[in-house]
Every structure is written in C-alpha cells, then in structure tokens.
Design a protein around this motif. Structure first.
Motif, PDB file in Angstrom:
ATOM      1  N   GLN A   1      -5.831  10.100   0.947  1.00  0.00           N
ATOM      2  CA  GLN A   1      -6.745  11.131   1.452  1.00  0.00           C
ATOM      3  C   GLN A   1      -6.350  11.493   2.891  1.00  0.00           C
ATOM      4  OE1 GLN A   1     -11.340  12.404   2.404  1.00  0.00           O
ATOM      5  NE2 GLN A   1     -11.074  10.378   1.551  1.00  0.00           N
ATOM      6  N   THR A   2      -6.113  10.476   3.713  1.00  0.00           N
ATOM      7  CA  THR A   2      -5.708  10.727   5.088  1.00  0.00           C
ATOM      8  C   THR A   2      -4.438  11.569   5.140  1.00  0.00           C
ATOM      9  OG1 THR A   2      -6.479   8.467   5.495  1.00  0.00           O
ATOM     10  CG2 THR A   2      -5.406   9.603   7.319  1.00  0.00           C
TER      11      THR A   2
ATOM     12  N   ASP B   1      -7.386   5.552  -0.045  1.00  0.00           N
ATOM     13  CA  ASP B   1      -7.854   5.917   1.300  1.00  0.00           C
ATOM     14  C   ASP B   1      -6.749   6.597   2.101  1.00  0.00           C
ATOM     15  OD1 ASP B   1     -10.329   4.825   0.798  1.00  0.00           O
ATOM     16  OD2 ASP B   1      -9.954   2.949   1.877  1.00  0.00           O
ATOM     17  N   ALA B   2      -5.561   5.987   2.072  1.00  0.00           N
ATOM     18  CA  ALA B   2      -4.465   6.511   2.887  1.00  0.00           C
ATOM     19  C   ALA B   2      -3.906   7.811   2.319  1.00  0.00           C
ATOM     20  CB  ALA B   2      -3.362   5.465   3.017  1.00  0.00           C
TER      21      ALA B   2
ATOM     22  N   VAL C   1      -7.776   0.588  -3.505  1.00  0.00           N
ATOM     23  CA  VAL C   1      -8.738   1.213  -2.581  1.00  0.00           C
ATOM     24  C   VAL C   1      -7.994   1.744  -1.358  1.00  0.00           C
ATOM     25  CG1 VAL C   1     -10.691   0.792  -1.020  1.00  0.00           C
ATOM     26  CG2 VAL C   1     -10.726  -0.138  -3.348  1.00  0.00           C
ATOM     27  N   LEU C   2      -7.134   0.904  -0.777  1.00  0.00           N
ATOM     28  CA  LEU C   2      -6.425   1.297   0.452  1.00  0.00           C
ATOM     29  C   LEU C   2      -5.421   2.427   0.207  1.00  0.00           C
ATOM     30  CD1 LEU C   2      -5.811  -2.208   2.067  1.00  0.00           C
ATOM     31  CD2 LEU C   2      -7.335  -0.403   2.905  1.00  0.00           C
TER      32      LEU C   2
ATOM     33  N   HIS D   1      -9.016   6.114  -7.190  1.00  0.00           N
ATOM     34  CA  HIS D   1     -10.377   5.595  -7.022  1.00  0.00           C
ATOM     35  C   HIS D   1     -11.209   5.771  -8.296  1.00  0.00           C
ATOM     36  CE1 HIS D   1     -10.535   5.316  -2.313  1.00  0.00           C
ATOM     37  NE2 HIS D   1      -9.552   4.633  -2.840  1.00  0.00           N
TER      38      HIS D   1
ATOM     39  N   MET E   1       1.134   4.061  -2.940  1.00  0.00           N
ATOM     40  CA  MET E   1       0.971   5.494  -2.673  1.00  0.00           C
ATOM     41  C   MET E   1       2.098   6.290  -3.337  1.00  0.00           C
ATOM     42  SD  MET E   1      -0.090   5.271   1.373  1.00  0.00           S
ATOM     43  CE  MET E   1      -0.281   7.035   1.716  1.00  0.00           C
TER      44      MET E   1
ATOM     45  N   VAL F   1       0.826  -1.204   0.000  1.00  0.00           N
ATOM     46  CA  VAL F   1       0.000   0.000   0.000  1.00  0.00           C
ATOM     47  C   VAL F   1       0.868   1.265   0.000  1.00  0.00           C
ATOM     48  CG1 VAL F   1      -0.361   0.067   2.518  1.00  0.00           C
ATOM     49  CG2 VAL F   1      -2.047   1.090   1.016  1.00  0.00           C
TER      50      VAL F   1
ATOM     51  N   TYR G   1      -5.287  10.519  -4.716  1.00  0.00           N
ATOM     52  CA  TYR G   1      -6.309   9.595  -4.193  1.00  0.00           C
ATOM     53  C   TYR G   1      -7.505   9.552  -5.133  1.00  0.00           C
ATOM     54  CZ  TYR G   1     -10.931  10.644  -2.107  1.00  0.00           C
ATOM     55  OH  TYR G   1     -12.276  10.853  -1.919  1.00  0.00           O
TER      56      TYR G   1
END
Lengths: 288, 288
Positions: A114-115, A111-112, A107-108, A79, A33, A29, A75
């Motif tokens: 965005q975080t 998600d990360a 997906v992960l 997606h 990224m 992941v 991100y």
C-alpha cells in the motif's frame, strides 16, 4: 489489437514494478512483495494506460500510476486472503502469501505494498505536482474507509449478518470492494491531464459492476484451473451474490447491459476509446 | 511551557483526527479507527508542529501533517499488536483493537488508517502542491519497506534467528521501526517550507535512538499501569535490547549522550528550538 495491447501493458507494468523493488534489502517481506506483484490480468493497469492514452498521455508518462494501482490491488489481495479474512490458500495459481511465508510477513508485505502505491504516485514522470497530488488523493479516497476497505468490511459483516444482503446492498458493497479502485484506474488519465473525469467515471461504474457480476458467474461456472483460485466458495458459505439473487441467466443479461452502458459512456471519444470498449467486452467474456 | 505546548498539540491533533473521521459510515472498521486514534503521547504530532513553527508555519497550516503521522503511527500499532505479530492485548491502557473487535477489523482498520495518513498529506491547507507531494513521498519512504515496515520485519525475523542481534543490528532495526517515522515528523516542517532538512534530520536521528533506548529501559524498570501496555516482554522473550546489550546504567548514559547530540543539532536555530530541546529531554525522562 486488444490482446497485443494488453500484453504490452502487462509487460510494461511488470517492468515498472520490478524496477520499484530493485535494490531493496533481501528480506522475506520484500520477497513476498515481489511474489504478490507477479501475474494477474493487469486489467487495472490497462485501464490506467488506455485512459491516459485517450487523453494524449504516453504509456511511459502514466506507467507509475499503472504500477501504483497494481501494487494497491496486490496489497488488498494479500490481506483479503488472510485466515482472519477470506482464508484463501490459492491465488493466481500459487499458494497465497501467508501460506508461502507466514501471516506476519503477509500483513507486512500488504502494508508495504500500500505504501509503495502512494510512493509511485509521487513519481515526477507523472507530470506537475498538482496533478500528482490529485492522483494521491484520488487513490486514497478509492482505497480507504470510504472505498475499498469499506466494501471489504461490509462483505465480512455480511457473513455474520442475520439475513442475506439485498441486490442494492450487494451493489453498494461491490462499488466499494472492487468498483472504487477500477474507477480510480479508469479516471487516472483524466486526473493526470486535468480533464473531465465524468465520462470515464460513468464507464468505470458500469464496468466495475459487470466485472463483479461476471466474477460471481465464474464462481459458479468457472474452471478453478484457469481461475488460479478456489471457486464455489460463495455458494458453500451461503453468501448472497448477483447470481443467487438474479439467477444465472438474468445475471448474464445484466452484465451484457452494463457493458453496453460502459461502451455508451465513451461515445464522445469516438474510435479512440475502442480499446476501452474492448476491455468492457473482455471483462464479461473472460474465463478467469 | 512544554506541558502546555504539548497539551495544545494533543488537543489540536485529536480535533483534526476527529474531523477527518466525522460523517463516515457507522461500521465497525470506522469505530475501530476512531478508537485507535485516541490517546497516546502525540510526540510525533508535537514534532511536526514544533518543527513547522521553527520554519514559521502556523499550527493550523501543519496540522494535517501532524494528524497524518499519528494516523500512520496508530496503523502500525494496530498491526504490530496482532496475534501473528507481537500478540499484545493491551495498548494505551485499553484492549487492543483485535481484542475489542476481531482480527479482520484490526487488519482493515490499520489498512484504512494508513490510507487516511496519505489522504491527510494532500490537504490544500498544507501549502503548494509541490510541497505536499514531497510530504507524501517523505511519508512513504519513512513508513514503507525501506523504513518502518523493514524495521518491524527485521524485529520479527530476529525472534527466530539462531543468535541474538548485535548493537549495530539493533540500532539499524530501530532506525527503521521507530526512527524513520520520528524523522519524518521532525523534518515535515522543513519539507513543507522547502528548507534544509539536515539539522532536523540529525536531531531526529539522535532523538529516535534515545527514544528507543528509553523504551527498552522502561520495559525493564517501568510501571505497567503508567505504560498502559504489558512490560518485560522483551526479557521474557529473550530478545536482545539496548539494555541487555549495554546494561542499564550504560543504556541510560547513552540516552543522555544522544539527547545532548539532539540538542546540539538544533544549535543554528537558537532559542526558537527550545521546545524541541525540551521534547528531547522529556523523551528520556518520561515514565511511560
């Protein structure tokens, strides 16, 4: 000059993103990224840095916000490219994340990212806490269910709608899908220096629309090699676009009008806003 | 009493979540967000409110943080349930979001719920900006690629690993997957009042692990009707769990030990921490 300033911004934001993901667990992941954070025009980061410079903020001070908007953008691309969304296998000239890894990792990683964008907005380098919290709020409103996600949701709904969208509907859809994050980027400097956001918001509204109209033009006339992604998808899908609704010449004329509007919105800043005016012209002259 | 306090917290956080999504565009993604925000034990929200009360903060003051952790949790459930992840069709006794709508809506609803969580952390009701920015940062670290997402990534990687995980590896995985957000929730009150986070962090570490061990026990011994989701999935998948590694009796004994540890971590707070001690006992006595 503009190409040099853009290159400096690109290098600066890449370094900031690399630093943000240094010394993390070596798992798929994180690799995904980093992969998704490479490349791109970095227009959003450039808008942050130039909007900040216009308000007297050094590039170093605004850099975490520039990195944040690129993380948020990355991100959204991951997606949007998923099989259940736009199902794209090529992005920035390379396989998309779910092709290079798999859907779960895509997906992960999205998600990360965005975080990570929100984490970057808390960086003390950006200034006092009240400015940073405004930045977080501004990013949340731009990217959530009243901004970017709403735009993407409307886009997906349009695919199975019984009729093609009207010009007003496409304009509203794009204001969310691409416009909201461009507006966040352009106004971040005003947010960080607690200045009036209105001139840059007006600039961003015109710029965002010009950007999207140009995307639609490039989808028809562009070179897939330069774009680094599949083109003519909208035509193939029978989707209404600014080009299908206006015709290619009127779409080009409208984009030029919007660039003039964007430049005008910056009148009060005088020559200091020249880089932002150049971005606006670049946005409709680009080949990818 | 504990059941009354829990009910009050559940009602309060549901009202806060309803208010956060009132007056939004009536599109599928918003409907799916509301759907995913219904139900659940609200343990994380309860931890926020009780941890805040322990530091003298009124429920009203901490409520946006309680709503934020539930929004974040709801996003993680939607994405974890996706076909490319755990592929679950039942959650909280109802069809999962991608079953009720479709995968695209599930991805977007999860995305927007994450955004909403960060938006909620900026609510001025929570106090001074420097406290809110700490809360945002704390939530980002708990939920991102060094916390919850890392845990989920390790969990997925374990499924295709050549050997079963060891006890240490499962403990590390769960510390991310469920522990980090529980720790965020338990320490949010300390963050908001700028108090020492250490006692509540120690409490949360033990509580989070007890919670996960109990989940593994319920996966074997629980009633699917009460759980509102499919059980015995880990066994079917041949996944290592605390139960498969320790045996059911030793797993239960370990959970009891951890609850004692969690209670002990709160010693300095005296009787004021009784609700948090009751949560710890509830976590291992629950039937779902």
């Amino acid at each position: 000059m503009f190409p040099d300033r853009l290159k400096t911004a690109q290098d600066g934001v890449q370094a900031a993103l690399d630093a943000a993901l240094a010394a993390r667990a070596e798992v798929a992941v994180i690799h995904a990224m980093r992969y998704a954070l490479k490349g791109g025009k970095r227009l959003r980061a450039f808008l942050v840095l130039e909007g900040a410079a216009l308000h007297g903020l050094a590039a170093k001070t605004a850099m975490p916000a520039a990195a944040a908007v690129e993380a948020l953008h990355a991100y959204s691309l991951i997606h949007d490219d998923l099989p259940c969304m736009d199902d794209d296998d090529l992005r920035r000239g390379r396989p998309t994340v779910h092709v290079e890894w798999d859907e779960a990792t895509a997906v992960l990683a999205g998600d990360a990212l965005q975080t990570l964008a929100f984490e970057l907005c808390t960086d003390p380098v950006l200034g006092p806490a009240d400015r940073r919290i405004e930045l977080v709020r501004s990013l949340a409103l731009a990217s959530g269910a009243e901004g970017m996600v709403l735009g993407q949701a409307l886009d997906i709904a349009a695919e199975s709608a019984p009729r093609a969208l009207t010009l007003d509907e496409i304009t509203a859809l794009q204001a969310g899908k691409t416009g909201a994050l461009i507006a966040f980027a352009a106004t971040a400097g005003a947010v960080l220096s607690n200045a009036d956001r209105a001139p840059l918001a007006a600039y961003a509204r015109a710029l965002g629309l010009a950007f999207q109209i140009t995307d639609d033009i490039l989808d028809v006339e562009g070179d897939p090699e330069k774009a680094g992604k599949r083109l003519k998808k909208d035509i193939a899908a029978g989707k209404a676009t600014f080009v299908s609704l206006l015709g290619i010449d009127a779409a080009k004329a409208r984009a030029r009008e919007l660039v003039a509007e964007a430049e005008e919105a910056l009148a009060s800043f005088g020559s200091a806003a020249e880089p932002l005016r150049q971005v606006a012209r670049f946005v409709i002259e680009r080949e990818a």
